[in-house]
Scaffold this motif. Sequence first.
Motif, mmCIF file in Angstrom:
data_model
loop_
_atom_site.group_PDB
_atom_site.id
_atom_site.type_symbol
_atom_site.label_atom_id
_atom_site.label_comp_id
_atom_site.label_asym_id
_atom_site.label_seq_id
_atom_site.Cartn_x
_atom_site.Cartn_y
_atom_site.Cartn_z
ATOM 1 N N ARG A 16 0.821 -1.204 0.000
ATOM 2 C CA ARG A 16 0.000 0.000 0.000
ATOM 3 C C ARG A 16 0.852 1.250 0.000
ATOM 4 O O ARG A 16 0.511 2.240 -0.666
ATOM 5 C CB ARG A 16 -0.933 0.034 1.222
ATOM 6 C CG ARG A 16 -2.214 -0.686 1.050
ATOM 7 C CD ARG A 16 -3.126 -0.010 0.017
ATOM 8 N NE ARG A 16 -3.089 -0.741 -1.222
ATOM 9 C CZ ARG A 16 -3.069 -0.216 -2.435
ATOM 10 N NH1 ARG A 16 -3.118 1.050 -2.628
ATOM 11 N NH2 ARG A 16 -3.021 -0.958 -3.491
ATOM 12 N N THR A 20 0.208 3.626 -2.992
ATOM 13 C CA THR A 20 -0.377 4.925 -2.646
ATOM 14 C C THR A 20 0.475 6.061 -3.199
ATOM 15 O O THR A 20 -0.053 7.087 -3.631
ATOM 16 C CB THR A 20 -0.547 5.059 -1.127
ATOM 17 O OG1 THR A 20 -1.446 4.033 -0.703
ATOM 18 C CG2 THR A 20 -1.129 6.407 -0.747
ATOM 19 N N GLY A 41 -5.422 9.699 -2.483
ATOM 20 C CA GLY A 41 -4.425 8.695 -2.134
ATOM 21 C C GLY A 41 -4.758 7.955 -0.850
ATOM 22 O O GLY A 41 -4.688 6.723 -0.789
ATOM 23 N N VAL A 42 -5.154 8.692 0.187
ATOM 24 C CA VAL A 42 -5.482 8.067 1.474
ATOM 25 C C VAL A 42 -6.744 7.206 1.355
ATOM 26 O O VAL A 42 -6.787 6.084 1.864
ATOM 27 C CB VAL A 42 -5.639 9.129 2.587
ATOM 28 C CG1 VAL A 42 -6.217 8.526 3.848
ATOM 29 C CG2 VAL A 42 -4.290 9.769 2.882
ATOM 30 N N ALA A 45 -5.882 4.069 -0.432
ATOM 31 C CA ALA A 45 -5.013 3.218 0.380
ATOM 32 C C ALA A 45 -5.795 2.435 1.427
ATOM 33 O O ALA A 45 -5.598 1.231 1.588
ATOM 34 C CB ALA A 45 -3.939 4.063 1.061
ATOM 35 N N THR A 49 -6.219 -1.546 1.013
ATOM 36 C CA THR A 49 -5.504 -2.345 2.000
ATOM 37 C C THR A 49 -6.416 -3.395 2.600
ATOM 38 O O THR A 49 -6.046 -4.570 2.736
ATOM 39 C CB THR A 49 -4.914 -1.458 3.113
ATOM 40 O OG1 THR A 49 -3.981 -0.557 2.523
ATOM 41 C CG2 THR A 49 -4.210 -2.285 4.177
#
Length: 69
Positions: A16, A20, A41-42, A45, A49
């Motif tokens: 990740r 990411t 991005g977060v 991720a 994940t």
Amino acid sequence: MADSRYRSAVKAASYRVFATTLVFTIAFLYTGEFGSAAKIGVSAAVGKTVLYYLWERLWSTISWGRQAA
């Protein structure tokens, strides 16, 4: 032999971080905004994940294609 849950979690987390960085970079190139790229991005991720960990656990129960060491 199946991977441990801890190993699956570490593999998921390390992948990740790598992925990411790529998603953030692409989002930044499209938006030109650090904040928007970070949110994208977060979000990606966290979602990916969880999905990757579940996918690894599912595959650890399937013996197809495994060879004895």
